[in-house]
Design an enzyme around this catalytic site. Sequence first.
Site, PDB file in Angstrom:
ATOM      1  N   GLY A   1       0.826  -1.200   0.000  1.00  0.00           N
ATOM      2  CA  GLY A   1       0.000   0.000   0.000  1.00  0.00           C
ATOM      3  C   GLY A   1       0.864   1.256   0.000  1.00  0.00           C
TER       4      GLY A   1
ATOM      5  N   ARG B   1       7.294   1.726   0.967  1.00  0.00           N
ATOM      6  CA  ARG B   1       7.603   0.292   1.136  1.00  0.00           C
ATOM      7  C   ARG B   1       8.058  -0.282  -0.211  1.00  0.00           C
ATOM      8  NH1 ARG B   1       2.713  -2.526   3.145  1.00  0.00           N
ATOM      9  NH2 ARG B   1       2.844  -0.893   4.695  1.00  0.00           N
TER      10      ARG B   1
ATOM     11  N   ARG C   1       1.854  10.944  -8.951  1.00  0.00           N
ATOM     12  CA  ARG C   1       1.180  11.017  -7.648  1.00  0.00           C
ATOM     13  C   ARG C   1       2.032  10.456  -6.506  1.00  0.00           C
ATOM     14  NH1 ARG C   1      -4.852  11.487  -7.713  1.00  0.00           N
ATOM     15  NH2 ARG C   1      -5.345  12.142  -9.813  1.00  0.00           N
TER      16      ARG C   1
ATOM     17  N   ARG D   1       0.032  -8.773  -3.123  1.00  0.00           N
ATOM     18  CA  ARG D   1      -0.026  -7.646  -2.194  1.00  0.00           C
ATOM     19  C   ARG D   1       0.822  -7.966  -0.963  1.00  0.00           C
ATOM     20  NH1 ARG D   1      -1.816  -3.793   0.917  1.00  0.00           N
ATOM     21  NH2 ARG D   1      -3.111  -4.223   2.724  1.00  0.00           N
TER      22      ARG D   1
ATOM     23  N   SER E   1      -0.065  -4.530   5.586  1.00  0.00           N
ATOM     24  CA  SER E   1      -0.259  -4.698   7.028  1.00  0.00           C
ATOM     25  C   SER E   1      -1.740  -4.957   7.293  1.00  0.00           C
ATOM     26  CB  SER E   1       0.211  -3.451   7.779  1.00  0.00           C
ATOM     27  OG  SER E   1      -0.504  -2.306   7.364  1.00  0.00           O
TER      28      SER E   1
ATOM     29  N   ASP F   1      -1.073  -4.689  14.225  1.00  0.00           N
ATOM     30  CA  ASP F   1      -1.743  -4.340  15.483  1.00  0.00           C
ATOM     31  C   ASP F   1      -2.884  -5.312  15.711  1.00  0.00           C
ATOM     32  OD1 ASP F   1      -2.593  -2.438  13.139  1.00  0.00           O
ATOM     33  OD2 ASP F   1      -4.375  -2.746  14.365  1.00  0.00           O
TER      34      ASP F   1
ATOM     35  N   ARG G   1       8.272  -3.914  13.354  1.00  0.00           N
ATOM     36  CA  ARG G   1       7.601  -3.699  12.077  1.00  0.00           C
ATOM     37  C   ARG G   1       8.586  -3.948  10.942  1.00  0.00           C
ATOM     38  NH1 ARG G   1       2.654  -0.301  11.605  1.00  0.00           N
ATOM     39  NH2 ARG G   1       2.583   0.186   9.407  1.00  0.00           N
TER      40      ARG G   1
HETATM   41  O1  LIG Z   1       0.188  -1.494   4.933  1.00  0.00           O
HETATM   42  P1  LIG Z   1      -0.745  -1.346   3.768  1.00  0.00           P
HETATM   43  O2  LIG Z   1      -0.327  -2.162   2.599  1.00  0.00           O
HETATM   44  O3  LIG Z   1      -0.997   0.085   3.370  1.00  0.00           O
HETATM   45  O4  LIG Z   1      -2.145  -1.961   4.267  1.00  0.00           O
HETATM   46  C1  LIG Z   1      -2.928  -1.528   5.359  1.00  0.00           C
HETATM   47  O5  LIG Z   1      -2.501  -0.298   5.925  1.00  0.00           O
HETATM   48  C2  LIG Z   1      -3.349   0.775   5.498  1.00  0.00           C
HETATM   49  C3  LIG Z   1      -4.051   1.360   6.718  1.00  0.00           C
HETATM   50  O6  LIG Z   1      -3.133   1.845   7.624  1.00  0.00           O
HETATM   51  C4  LIG Z   1      -4.348   0.167   4.518  1.00  0.00           C
HETATM   52  O7  LIG Z   1      -3.848   0.340   3.217  1.00  0.00           O
HETATM   53  C5  LIG Z   1      -4.368  -1.274   4.961  1.00  0.00           C
HETATM   54  O8  LIG Z   1      -4.823  -2.199   4.024  1.00  0.00           O
HETATM   55  O1  LIG Z   2      -6.416  -1.787   7.618  1.00  0.00           O
HETATM   56  C1  LIG Z   2      -5.779  -1.977   8.648  1.00  0.00           C
HETATM   57  C2  LIG Z   2      -4.394  -2.242   8.651  1.00  0.00           C
HETATM   58  C3  LIG Z   2      -3.742  -2.430   9.837  1.00  0.00           C
HETATM   59  N1  LIG Z   2      -4.437  -2.361  10.984  1.00  0.00           N
HETATM   60  C4  LIG Z   2      -5.761  -2.097  10.994  1.00  0.00           C
HETATM   61  O2  LIG Z   2      -6.366  -2.042  12.059  1.00  0.00           O
HETATM   62  N2  LIG Z   2      -6.406  -1.921   9.844  1.00  0.00           N
END
Ligand SMILES: O=P(O)(O)O[C@H]1O[C@H](CO)[C@@H](O)[C@H]1O
Ligand SMILES: O=c1cc[nH]c(=O)[nH]1
Length: 234
Positions: free
Chosen positions: A20, A24, A43, A87, A90, A203, A216
């Site tokens: 995302g 990263r 972007r 993908r 997190s 989390d 992390r």
């Molecule tokens: O760590 P990424 O890939 O961004 O994924 C998670 O983190 C973001 C939210 O903090 C959302 O995109 C969710 O899907």
């Molecule tokens: O979408 C997400 C990603 C990480 N942690 C969350 O609680 N939600």
Amino acid sequence: MSVHIAAKKGDIAESILLPGDPLRAKFIAENYLENPVCYNEVRGMLGFTGTYKGKRISVQGTGMGVPSIGIYSHELINEYGVKNLIRVGSCGSYQKAVNVKDLVLAQAVSTNSNFNHRTFEGHTFAPVADFDLLKTAYDEAQKIGLKPHVGNVFTSDIFYEDEGAMKKWQDHNVLAVEMEATALYTYAAKFGVRALAILTVSDSLVTHEALSSEDRQTSFTQMMEVALNTAIQF
Ligand SMILES: O=P(O)(O)O[C@H]1O[C@H](CO)[C@@H](O)[C@H]1O
Ligand SMILES: O=c1cc[nH]c(=O)[nH]1
């Protein structure tokens, strides 16, 4: 060039990692790929192609949420011929047995997103992972001593969700929440390509624990290695 990606045809490999966070993507390119070339800065959604263990691999940030990954995955598949989309994200744990740092392989996806409700006119479509990618990632995770959770995840349109809203998903053994997989799997099914979401628990919505920035880094690194070692086999 597509609307949101400034690459030429042929600049993007058939196998791609999709975090995302565009930074990263940069981290993966700089730490794992040989001779990485940045093909997109539109972007700030960075994309790179290089080689990993001799095989051409790309990595592209997708942004957060279903509409954003919907745009990038649609263009990657239809305008750049990408075939294997992994993908690397997190997620937040919904279950006591799914701990921070754990790896989750999204076998299937449930969602509150309107993306599929609109597409299927209120009927239910079950977005699923590509079995070969899933099995390969599971095996690669085991090789580095990880025991991934495999099951249903929840793609939410709402990061700051009311606490009570997760109960029905928890009661049906949904493992964790993230924000993109449903669109990725649905487009993969529609356009006949492979997709998988590999997630690290950042989390827990059960214990309210969260990864330190050090943890992390380490656990995300393991996820990246699982994804790269999977990608090179396709
Ligand atoms: O760590 P990424 O890939 O961004 O994924 C998670 O983190 C973001 C939210 O903090 C959302 O995109 C969710 O899907
Ligand atoms: O979408 C997400 C990603 C990480 N942690 C969350 O609680 N939600």
